[in-house]
Scaffold this motif. Sequence first.
Motif, PDB file in Angstrom:
ATOM      1  N   ILE A 295     -23.737 161.661  32.355  1.00 39.67           N
ATOM      2  CA  ILE A 295     -24.377 162.971  32.274  1.00 39.67           C
ATOM      3  C   ILE A 295     -25.233 163.086  33.520  1.00 39.67           C
ATOM      4  CG2 ILE A 295     -25.942 164.456  30.994  1.00 39.67           C
ATOM      5  CD1 ILE A 295     -25.524 162.698  28.596  1.00 39.67           C
ATOM      6  N   TYR A 296     -25.159 164.223  34.170  1.00 41.69           N
ATOM      7  CA  TYR A 296     -25.967 164.415  35.364  1.00 41.69           C
ATOM      8  C   TYR A 296     -26.314 165.888  35.533  1.00 41.69           C
ATOM      9  CZ  TYR A 296     -21.312 165.360  37.303  1.00 41.69           C
ATOM     10  OH  TYR A 296     -20.054 165.842  37.521  1.00 41.69           O
TER      11      TYR A 296
ATOM     12  N   LYS B 196     -26.408 168.801  38.229  1.00 40.78           N
ATOM     13  CA  LYS B 196     -25.852 169.194  39.528  1.00 40.78           C
ATOM     14  C   LYS B 196     -26.353 170.607  39.809  1.00 40.78           C
ATOM     15  CE  LYS B 196     -21.429 169.511  41.909  1.00 40.78           C
ATOM     16  NZ  LYS B 196     -19.974 169.407  41.717  1.00 40.78           N
ATOM     17  N   GLY B 197     -27.236 170.725  40.787  1.00 40.01           N
ATOM     18  CA  GLY B 197     -27.881 172.009  41.030  1.00 40.01           C
ATOM     19  C   GLY B 197     -28.815 172.302  39.874  1.00 40.01           C
ATOM     20  N   SER B 198     -28.544 173.374  39.141  1.00 41.52           N
ATOM     21  CA  SER B 198     -29.365 173.690  37.972  1.00 41.52           C
ATOM     22  C   SER B 198     -28.591 173.506  36.675  1.00 41.52           C
ATOM     23  CB  SER B 198     -29.862 175.131  38.067  1.00 41.52           C
ATOM     24  OG  SER B 198     -28.748 176.006  38.053  1.00 41.52           O
ATOM     25  N   LEU B 199     -27.375 172.956  36.769  1.00 43.87           N
ATOM     26  CA  LEU B 199     -26.504 172.830  35.606  1.00 43.87           C
ATOM     27  C   LEU B 199     -26.394 171.386  35.133  1.00 43.87           C
ATOM     28  CD1 LEU B 199     -23.618 175.080  36.933  1.00 43.87           C
ATOM     29  CD2 LEU B 199     -25.463 175.758  35.412  1.00 43.87           C
ATOM     30  N   VAL B 200     -26.263 171.224  33.823  1.00 47.68           N
ATOM     31  CA  VAL B 200     -26.034 169.902  33.239  1.00 47.68           C
ATOM     32  C   VAL B 200     -24.532 169.707  33.119  1.00 47.68           C
ATOM     33  CG1 VAL B 200     -26.406 168.425  31.236  1.00 47.68           C
ATOM     34  CG2 VAL B 200     -28.192 170.013  31.952  1.00 47.68           C
ATOM     35  N   LYS B 201     -24.034 168.604  33.681  1.00 51.36           N
ATOM     36  CA  LYS B 201     -22.601 168.320  33.694  1.00 51.36           C
ATOM     37  C   LYS B 201     -22.323 166.989  33.019  1.00 51.36           C
ATOM     38  CE  LYS B 201     -21.321 171.767  36.448  1.00 51.36           C
ATOM     39  NZ  LYS B 201     -20.286 172.725  36.148  1.00 51.36           N
ATOM     40  N   VAL B 202     -21.098 166.845  32.537  1.00 52.77           N
ATOM     41  CA  VAL B 202     -20.635 165.597  31.934  1.00 52.77           C
ATOM     42  C   VAL B 202     -19.373 165.186  32.682  1.00 52.77           C
ATOM     43  CG1 VAL B 202     -19.748 164.495  29.848  1.00 52.77           C
ATOM     44  CG2 VAL B 202     -21.527 166.209  29.679  1.00 52.77           C
ATOM     45  N   GLU B 203     -19.308 163.929  33.117  1.00 51.20           N
ATOM     46  CA  GLU B 203     -18.083 163.429  33.715  1.00 51.20           C
ATOM     47  C   GLU B 203     -17.245 162.827  32.598  1.00 51.20           C
ATOM     48  OE1 GLU B 203     -17.183 159.827  36.549  1.00 51.20           O
ATOM     49  OE2 GLU B 203     -17.939 161.539  37.704  1.00 51.20           O
TER      50      GLU B 203
ATOM     51  N   ALA C  11     -32.227 172.885  53.114  1.00 49.03           N
ATOM     52  CA  ALA C  11     -31.100 173.138  52.215  1.00 49.03           C
ATOM     53  C   ALA C  11     -30.733 171.861  51.458  1.00 49.03           C
ATOM     54  CB  ALA C  11     -29.903 173.632  53.010  1.00 49.03           C
ATOM     55  N   LYS C  12     -30.428 172.046  50.175  1.00 43.17           N
ATOM     56  CA  LYS C  12     -30.008 170.906  49.365  1.00 43.17           C
ATOM     57  C   LYS C  12     -28.516 170.684  49.538  1.00 43.17           C
ATOM     58  CE  LYS C  12     -33.352 170.888  45.655  1.00 43.17           C
ATOM     59  NZ  LYS C  12     -33.523 170.893  44.218  1.00 43.17           N
ATOM     60  N   ASP C  13     -28.110 169.432  49.415  1.00 45.89           N
ATOM     61  CA  ASP C  13     -26.693 169.091  49.490  1.00 45.89           C
ATOM     62  C   ASP C  13     -25.993 169.570  48.218  1.00 45.89           C
ATOM     63  OD1 ASP C  13     -24.282 168.003  50.213  1.00 45.89           O
ATOM     64  OD2 ASP C  13     -24.823 165.946  49.657  1.00 45.89           O
ATOM     65  N   ARG C  14     -24.873 170.252  48.358  1.00 47.22           N
ATOM     66  CA  ARG C  14     -24.157 170.790  47.194  1.00 47.22           C
ATOM     67  C   ARG C  14     -23.607 169.692  46.287  1.00 47.22           C
ATOM     68  NH1 ARG C  14     -22.979 176.105  46.815  1.00 47.22           N
ATOM     69  NH2 ARG C  14     -23.306 177.369  48.651  1.00 47.22           N
ATOM     70  N   ASN C  15     -23.310 168.534  46.844  1.00 42.79           N
ATOM     71  CA  ASN C  15     -22.742 167.445  46.060  1.00 42.79           C
ATOM     72  C   ASN C  15     -23.798 166.518  45.474  1.00 42.79           C
ATOM     73  OD1 ASN C  15     -20.154 168.362  46.579  1.00 42.79           O
ATOM     74  ND2 ASN C  15     -20.042 167.234  48.498  1.00 42.79           N
ATOM     75  N   ALA C  16     -25.075 166.790  45.747  1.00 45.23           N
ATOM     76  CA  ALA C  16     -26.140 165.931  45.244  1.00 45.23           C
ATOM     77  C   ALA C  16     -26.334 166.171  43.745  1.00 45.23           C
ATOM     78  CB  ALA C  16     -27.437 166.211  45.978  1.00 45.23           C
ATOM     79  N   TYR C  17     -26.598 165.090  43.034  1.00 46.61           N
ATOM     80  CA  TYR C  17     -26.862 165.223  41.616  1.00 46.61           C
ATOM     81  C   TYR C  17     -27.857 164.165  41.164  1.00 46.61           C
ATOM     82  CZ  TYR C  17     -23.480 161.417  40.899  1.00 46.61           C
ATOM     83  OH  TYR C  17     -22.831 160.218  40.922  1.00 46.61           O
ATOM     84  N   LYS C  18     -28.496 164.440  40.016  1.00 44.72           N
ATOM     85  CA  LYS C  18     -29.450 163.508  39.430  1.00 44.72           C
ATOM     86  C   LYS C  18     -28.805 162.910  38.178  1.00 44.72           C
ATOM     87  CE  LYS C  18     -33.890 163.327  37.102  1.00 44.72           C
ATOM     88  NZ  LYS C  18     -34.932 164.110  36.458  1.00 44.72           N
ATOM     89  N   LEU C  19     -28.596 161.600  38.204  1.00 40.43           N
ATOM     90  CA  LEU C  19     -27.951 160.914  37.088  1.00 40.43           C
ATOM     91  C   LEU C  19     -28.931 160.785  35.924  1.00 40.43           C
ATOM     92  CD1 LEU C  19     -25.371 159.423  36.190  1.00 40.43           C
ATOM     93  CD2 LEU C  19     -26.429 157.337  37.017  1.00 40.43           C
TER      94      LEU C  19
END
Length: 156
Positions: A112-113, A115-122, A2-10
């Motif tokens: 920009i990162y 998160k899961g399969s979505l692209v997010k912006v902080e 299982a992948k960590d829900r809070n993991a993200y790729k910067l």
Amino acid sequence: MAKDRNAYKLIANNKKAYHDYFIDETFEAGIVLVGTEVKSIRAGSGSVKESFIKIDNGEAFLYNMHINPYEKGNIFNKEPLRTRKLLLHKKEITKLVGAVSTKGMTIVPLKIYIKGSLVKVEVGLARGKKLHDKRHDIASKDVRRQNEREFKIKNL
């Protein structure tokens, strides 16, 4: 596994924003993208260095974010610097509008990162730094680095 829900790729980080502003509060926002833009971001090409955020008619928009055209995208590629809509809750947008109306506050994209399969912006709610604030930050970083060097030499 299982992948960590809070993991993200910067993908991209806005170091200039941390240098020029005090970040008071951060928000996570989705971003409206086209398929080839998502593929290009997954490949690791995107920049928020010179970008900024404006709120028009109750909607947040990201200006000047650069996404390189996807190599195999041909006719489906969009303009690299086009305006993109940010997906925020109405309460968050009203909070940002209220804060920006006060003196010296602005909204800046921080990273920009994926998160899961979505692209997010902080997104950060920021106050501008004065020159003496920047000098103070640089001096404190130098002191911290010097202390780390001394600690490393002492413990060898």
